[in-house]
Write a protein that holds these residues in place. Structure first.
Motif, PDB file in Angstrom:
ATOM      1  N   THR A  21     -23.861 -13.282   5.263  1.00  0.00           N
ATOM      2  CA  THR A  21     -25.371 -12.465   5.887  1.00  0.00           C
ATOM      3  C   THR A  21     -24.375 -11.896   6.381  1.00  0.00           C
ATOM      4  OG1 THR A  21     -24.807 -14.814   7.127  1.00  0.00           O
ATOM      5  CG2 THR A  21     -26.682 -14.485   6.349  1.00  0.00           C
ATOM      6  N   SER A  22     -23.462 -12.089   7.604  1.00  0.00           N
ATOM      7  CA  SER A  22     -22.757 -11.301   8.886  1.00  0.00           C
ATOM      8  C   SER A  22     -21.239 -10.813   8.078  1.00  0.00           C
ATOM      9  CB  SER A  22     -22.559 -11.513   9.771  1.00  0.00           C
ATOM     10  OG  SER A  22     -21.731 -13.382   9.549  1.00  0.00           O
ATOM     11  N   VAL A  23     -20.960 -11.627   6.988  1.00  0.00           N
ATOM     12  CA  VAL A  23     -19.435 -11.053   5.808  1.00  0.00           C
ATOM     13  C   VAL A  23     -20.140 -11.114   4.923  1.00  0.00           C
ATOM     14  CG1 VAL A  23     -17.256 -11.638   5.496  1.00  0.00           C
ATOM     15  CG2 VAL A  23     -17.757 -12.621   7.744  1.00  0.00           C
ATOM     16  N   PHE A  24     -19.598  -9.657   3.882  1.00  0.00           N
ATOM     17  CA  PHE A  24     -20.681  -9.768   2.747  1.00  0.00           C
ATOM     18  C   PHE A  24     -19.065  -9.295   2.232  1.00  0.00           C
ATOM     19  CE2 PHE A  24     -24.481  -9.288   4.334  1.00  0.00           C
ATOM     20  CZ  PHE A  24     -25.362  -9.642   3.417  1.00  0.00           C
ATOM     21  N   THR A  25     -18.371  -9.930   0.929  1.00  0.00           N
ATOM     22  CA  THR A  25     -17.144  -9.451  -0.485  1.00  0.00           C
ATOM     23  C   THR A  25     -17.701  -9.485  -0.875  1.00  0.00           C
ATOM     24  OG1 THR A  25     -16.296 -11.798   0.339  1.00  0.00           O
ATOM     25  CG2 THR A  25     -15.469  -9.740   1.343  1.00  0.00           C
ATOM     26  N   GLN A  26     -17.145  -8.959  -2.266  1.00  0.00           N
ATOM     27  CA  GLN A  26     -17.736  -8.786  -3.901  1.00  0.00           C
ATOM     28  C   GLN A  26     -15.905  -9.315  -4.375  1.00  0.00           C
ATOM     29  OE1 GLN A  26     -19.570  -5.773  -6.217  1.00  0.00           O
ATOM     30  NE2 GLN A  26     -17.439  -6.012  -7.080  1.00  0.00           N
ATOM     31  N   SER A  27     -16.413 -10.929  -5.054  1.00  0.00           N
ATOM     32  CA  SER A  27     -15.479 -12.138  -5.590  1.00  0.00           C
ATOM     33  C   SER A  27     -15.395 -11.125  -6.873  1.00  0.00           C
ATOM     34  CB  SER A  27     -16.192 -13.792  -5.908  1.00  0.00           C
ATOM     35  OG  SER A  27     -17.294 -13.435  -6.322  1.00  0.00           O
ATOM     36  N   SER A  28     -14.754 -11.876  -7.600  1.00  0.00           N
ATOM     37  CA  SER A  28     -14.034 -11.618  -9.076  1.00  0.00           C
ATOM     38  C   SER A  28     -13.958 -12.664  -9.871  1.00  0.00           C
ATOM     39  CB  SER A  28     -13.155 -10.233  -9.508  1.00  0.00           C
ATOM     40  OG  SER A  28     -12.274 -10.364 -10.608  1.00  0.00           O
ATOM     41  N   ALA A  29     -14.398 -12.848 -10.898  1.00  0.00           N
ATOM     42  CA  ALA A  29     -14.359 -14.197 -11.979  1.00  0.00           C
ATOM     43  C   ALA A  29     -13.505 -13.758 -13.766  1.00  0.00           C
ATOM     44  CB  ALA A  29     -15.135 -14.806 -12.287  1.00  0.00           C
ATOM     45  N   SER A  30     -12.987 -14.267 -14.567  1.00  0.00           N
ATOM     46  CA  SER A  30     -12.476 -14.271 -15.657  1.00  0.00           C
ATOM     47  C   SER A  30     -13.594 -14.441 -16.683  1.00  0.00           C
ATOM     48  CB  SER A  30     -11.688 -15.135 -15.412  1.00  0.00           C
ATOM     49  OG  SER A  30     -12.091 -16.067 -15.761  1.00  0.00           O
ATOM     50  N   ALA A  31     -13.566 -14.224 -17.442  1.00  0.00           N
ATOM     51  CA  ALA A  31     -14.498 -14.627 -18.680  1.00  0.00           C
ATOM     52  C   ALA A  31     -13.949 -15.819 -18.723  1.00  0.00           C
ATOM     53  CB  ALA A  31     -14.485 -13.134 -20.014  1.00  0.00           C
ATOM     54  N   ALA A  32     -15.058 -16.571 -19.846  1.00  0.00           N
ATOM     55  CA  ALA A  32     -14.776 -17.761 -20.638  1.00  0.00           C
ATOM     56  C   ALA A  32     -12.936 -18.028 -21.659  1.00  0.00           C
ATOM     57  CB  ALA A  32     -15.801 -18.235 -20.981  1.00  0.00           C
ATOM     58  N   PHE A  33     -12.706 -18.467 -21.149  1.00  0.00           N
ATOM     59  CA  PHE A  33     -11.625 -18.743 -21.746  1.00  0.00           C
ATOM     60  C   PHE A  33     -11.532 -20.624 -22.016  1.00  0.00           C
ATOM     61  CE2 PHE A  33      -9.747 -19.237 -17.431  1.00  0.00           C
ATOM     62  CZ  PHE A  33      -8.936 -19.734 -17.689  1.00  0.00           C
ATOM     63  N   GLU A  34     -10.652 -20.998 -23.072  1.00  0.00           N
ATOM     64  CA  GLU A  34     -10.589 -22.720 -23.198  1.00  0.00           C
ATOM     65  C   GLU A  34      -8.701 -23.443 -22.653  1.00  0.00           C
ATOM     66  OE1 GLU A  34      -8.640 -25.063 -27.440  1.00  0.00           O
ATOM     67  OE2 GLU A  34      -9.991 -22.459 -27.608  1.00  0.00           O
ATOM     68  N   ILE A  35      -8.733 -24.771 -22.516  1.00  0.00           N
ATOM     69  CA  ILE A  35      -7.797 -25.191 -21.788  1.00  0.00           C
ATOM     70  C   ILE A  35      -8.158 -26.153 -23.169  1.00  0.00           C
ATOM     71  CG2 ILE A  35      -6.993 -26.955 -20.738  1.00  0.00           C
ATOM     72  CD1 ILE A  35      -7.760 -25.565 -18.025  1.00  0.00           C
ATOM     73  N   ARG A  36      -6.466 -26.078 -23.352  1.00  0.00           N
ATOM     74  CA  ARG A  36      -6.253 -26.937 -24.697  1.00  0.00           C
ATOM     75  C   ARG A  36      -5.303 -28.308 -23.940  1.00  0.00           C
ATOM     76  NH1 ARG A  36      -5.281 -23.403 -29.676  1.00  0.00           N
ATOM     77  NH2 ARG A  36      -7.353 -22.636 -30.113  1.00  0.00           N
ATOM     78  N   GLY A  37      -5.421 -29.384 -24.994  1.00  0.00           N
ATOM     79  CA  GLY A  37      -4.326 -30.168 -24.421  1.00  0.00           C
ATOM     80  C   GLY A  37      -2.974 -30.163 -25.896  1.00  0.00           C
ATOM     81  N   GLN A  38      -2.026 -30.345 -25.404  1.00  0.00           N
ATOM     82  CA  GLN A  38      -0.662 -30.110 -26.804  1.00  0.00           C
ATOM     83  C   GLN A  38       0.254 -31.435 -26.250  1.00  0.00           C
ATOM     84  OE1 GLN A  38       2.081 -27.344 -25.039  1.00  0.00           O
ATOM     85  NE2 GLN A  38       1.506 -27.615 -22.439  1.00  0.00           N
ATOM     86  N   ILE A  39       1.100 -30.929 -27.850  1.00  0.00           N
ATOM     87  CA  ILE A  39       1.700 -32.447 -27.696  1.00  0.00           C
ATOM     88  C   ILE A  39       3.202 -31.261 -28.378  1.00  0.00           C
ATOM     89  CG2 ILE A  39       2.067 -33.783 -29.656  1.00  0.00           C
ATOM     90  CD1 ILE A  39      -0.448 -34.742 -30.115  1.00  0.00           C
ATOM     91  N   LYS A  40       4.091 -32.116 -27.457  1.00  0.00           N
ATOM     92  CA  LYS A  40       5.206 -31.277 -28.001  1.00  0.00           C
ATOM     93  C   LYS A  40       6.724 -31.886 -27.868  1.00  0.00           C
ATOM     94  CE  LYS A  40       5.590 -29.689 -23.231  1.00  0.00           C
ATOM     95  NZ  LYS A  40       6.186 -28.215 -22.021  1.00  0.00           N
ATOM     96  N   LEU A  41       7.583 -31.356 -28.470  1.00  0.00           N
ATOM     97  CA  LEU A  41       8.912 -32.837 -28.786  1.00  0.00           C
ATOM     98  C   LEU A  41       9.357 -32.054 -27.124  1.00  0.00           C
ATOM     99  CD1 LEU A  41       7.578 -33.017 -31.093  1.00  0.00           C
ATOM    100  CD2 LEU A  41       9.871 -33.826 -32.091  1.00  0.00           C
ATOM    101  N   ASN A  42      10.232 -32.866 -26.477  1.00  0.00           N
ATOM    102  CA  ASN A  42      11.280 -32.534 -25.458  1.00  0.00           C
ATOM    103  C   ASN A  42      12.018 -32.449 -25.767  1.00  0.00           C
ATOM    104  OD1 ASN A  42      12.376 -32.033 -23.111  1.00  0.00           O
ATOM    105  ND2 ASN A  42      10.480 -33.330 -21.749  1.00  0.00           N
ATOM    106  N   PRO A  43      13.257 -32.126 -25.716  1.00  0.00           N
ATOM    107  CA  PRO A  43      14.620 -31.893 -25.736  1.00  0.00           C
ATOM    108  C   PRO A  43      15.482 -32.173 -24.527  1.00  0.00           C
ATOM    109  CG  PRO A  43      14.478 -29.820 -25.517  1.00  0.00           C
ATOM    110  CD  PRO A  43      12.507 -30.080 -25.451  1.00  0.00           C
TER     111      PRO A  43
END
Length: 208
Positions: free
Chosen positions: A142-164
């Motif tokens: 109403t009194s304050v206008f700005t335009q936001s910005s958003a990404s396209a969709a992406f994936e978040i995956r779990g991961q399994i890794k060996l930690n040295p």
């Protein structure tokens, strides 16, 4: 106050004239434009209705898109470019592409200008329709206008890794370089990142 043009040609009578105006950082909801004859200030024309000059954001990372994914617990920095005198930036992510706001929208951080980046260790939010958004927390439509910005969709995956570098109860195994005899027993150790519901499969592969 804004850009002025003092030396424009008068142009042809009864014909539309034009001037390319780079919009200045004068954020307002009640902007009007006036054109004045430099030789006679009584000859002028003013736009009859208010318009808005607003600030806006340009998210630069993550951009998202087909085939783009992030892994749980990996370090990451959200970055953007701010256009205009905007005091703060609110950074959020959604697990359903901002379809149900605010139910599935989560705050990453709210930062003061001039910051244009924020650290975001990838959360345990495994899914295919994750988006990130940057916006003005003062925006109220109403009194304050700005335009936001958003990404396209992406994936978040779990991961399994060996930690040295693990010290307790010891580094993961195998890390490479070991010599294991056929028929001997060895403890395999790894770390899981994210809510991975299915059982972990263990496969061996001989590298030629």
């Amino acid at each position: 106050a804004g850009e002025s043009a003092a030396n424009l040609a008068a142009g042809v009578n009864n014909t539309q004239q034009s001037f390319t105006w780079k919009i200045p950082d004068n954020i307002s909801n009640t902007v009007r434009v006036r054109v004045i004859n430099n030789a006679d200030s009584n000859v002028k024309g003013t736009s009859t209705q208010d318009f808005k000059i607003i600030g806006w954001f340009d998210l630069t990372d993550p951009l998202g898109g087909v085939g783009v994914y992030k892994k749980v617990d990996d370090p990451f920095a959200v970055t953007w470019v701010r256009h205009g005198s905007i005091a703060q930036t609110k950074v959020e992510y959604s697990t359903d592409g901002f379809q149900t706001d605010p139910a599935n929208v989560f705050l990453i951080s709210t930062v003061n200008s001039p910051a244009q980046s924020v650290s975001w260790p990838i959360p345990d939010a495994i899914g295919l329709n994750v988006k990130v958004r940057v916006s003005d927390p003062a925006y109220n439509g109403t009194s304050v206008f700005t335009q936001s910005s958003a990404s396209a969709a992406f994936e978040i995956r779990g991961q399994i890794k060996l930690n040295p570098s693990r010290t307790v109860p010891g580094p993961d195994s195998p890390l490479g370089g070991e010599i294991w005899l056929i028929g001997s027993d060895h403890l395999l150790q790894w770390e899981k990142h994210g809510t991975i519901e299915k059982r972990v499969g263990i496969k061996e592969k001989a590298m030629e």
